[in-house]
Design an enzyme around this catalytic site. Structure first.
Site, PDB file in Angstrom:
ATOM      1  N   LEU A 129       0.863  -1.176   0.000  1.00 23.68           N
ATOM      2  CA  LEU A 129       0.000   0.000   0.000  1.00 23.68           C
ATOM      3  C   LEU A 129       0.902   1.229   0.000  1.00 23.68           C
ATOM      4  O   LEU A 129       1.843   1.309   0.791  1.00 23.68           O
ATOM      5  CB  LEU A 129      -0.887   0.035   1.248  1.00 23.68           C
ATOM      6  N   ASP A 130       0.611   2.209  -0.841  1.00 25.97           N
ATOM      7  CA  ASP A 130       1.391   3.438  -0.859  1.00 25.97           C
ATOM      8  C   ASP A 130       1.308   4.141   0.493  1.00 25.97           C
ATOM      9  O   ASP A 130       0.300   4.008   1.199  1.00 25.97           O
ATOM     10  CB  ASP A 130       0.867   4.388  -1.942  1.00 25.97           C
ATOM     11  N   PRO A 131       2.313   4.948   0.849  1.00 28.56           N
ATOM     12  CA  PRO A 131       2.267   5.685   2.129  1.00 28.56           C
ATOM     13  C   PRO A 131       1.024   6.547   2.288  1.00 28.56           C
ATOM     14  O   PRO A 131       0.485   6.663   3.398  1.00 28.56           O
ATOM     15  CB  PRO A 131       3.540   6.539   2.075  1.00 28.56           C
TER      16      PRO A 131
END
Length: 311
Positions: free
Chosen positions: A49-51
């Protein structure tokens, strides 16, 4: 003088924690925090998951790490907010604005455009992604100012629906998709398809394979439990990740052979009736006494172990 002992690598912990990740932390950092909390010897996650994204990040520990690939191959569900009028270098809110548009599509126009983004589609991944180009991450090359060319690739979009419209600048969507689909690419391409430009302003993952939001727990909630014994009630069995894989019962003798990495066969007649619909190469979860023994592949009437689970 006594020899120095080897550094302890942590305890054996087998199972899944369905982490509800908050904004601002990387998937790798989240895995590290969970692993340290449980003092687990081994951990990994079931899909980055992206930040800037929130939501479900399934974290595998111990023997569950052997099943990560099957979770990553499962369908995922996302909700995201598309902001029209601004294209950004990263295709999300983090990047600099690289183009603008005054065009704001109506709901009917969006609905018509969505039909072109369902099913098996060809998608160009975001330049700022973790994909590798000659061994280097695309986002590292992009941040260094190097030109990045990523080949389009085929992805499955099972569902892509408009679920809300807070105002003319924003639209809310829910997507159910297969492995490798980028929500940032969907947002960028949909905005272009309706004659505007846009980026993902907010993104949340609400399902990954067999895992759902109701099973999620945040890092703060996990830490507030204070000790491993209390947190262990949130630890899901290794087999949870295998719910979508057909199960096949084996006897004690067969289970022993599989645990030793040996094939078993030929398959019994009653089992052939059950799995006759499957072709060579099909994967099954071999179970003995209700517990998973191994993930096995059907090959010419035999079951060959692919992953042995030491539970």
């Amino acid at each position: 003088m006594a020899a120095m002992g080897r550094r302890r690598r942590g305890q054996r912990v087998d199972g899944w924690i369905v982490l509800d990740k908050h904004v601002g932390i990387t998937s790798t950092a989240a895995v590290t925090r969970v692993r340290r909390f449980f003092d687990a010897a081994k951990a990994g996650h079931g899909g980055t998951l992206d930040p800037l994204a929130t939501g479900l990040l399934p974290i595998a520990m111990g023997e569950a790490t052997k099943t990560v690939a099957y979770v990553m191959a499962g369908l995922k569900t996302y909700r995201f907010t598309l902001k029209f009028g601004e294209a950004r270098a990263t295709d999300d809110a983090e990047g600099e604005v690289i183009a603008t548009s005054e065009r704001r599509p109506g709901d009917e126009e969006i609905g018509q455009a969505l039909t072109g983004f369902r099913g098996s589609i060809v998608q160009r991944p975001p330049v700022y992604s973790a994909l590798r180009i000659e061994g280097k991450r695309a986002y590292d090359l992009a941040r260094a100012g190097e030109g990045v060319e990523l080949a389009p690739r085929q992805v499955l979009i099972e569902r892509f629906d408009l679920i809300g419209r807070p105002d003319a600048d924003h639209a809310l969507f829910e997507v159910r998709c297969g492995k490798g689909a980028y929500m940032r690419s969907l947002a960028r391409d949909l905005a272009e398809a309706v004659g505007s430009c846009g980026h993902v302003a907010a993104l949340r993952r609400i399902a990954v394979g067999p895992f759902r939001e109701a099973q999620g727990i945040s890092l703060d909630s996990l830490g507030a439990l204070g000790h491993i014994a209390a947190a262990s009630r949130h630890l899901l069995p290794v087999a949870t990740a295998l719910d979508d894989i057909p199960a096949l019962a084996v006897n004690d003798s067969e289970a022993s052979r599989l645990r030793c990495g040996q094939a078993v066969g030929p398959i019994r007649r009653q089992d052939l009736e059950r799995i006759g619909q499957y072709e060579n190469g099909a994967i099954f979860c071999a179970k003995s006494g209700g517990l998973p023994v191994a993930l096995v592949r059907l090959e010419a009437g035999d079951l060959r172990p692919v992953r042995v689970l030491n539970l």
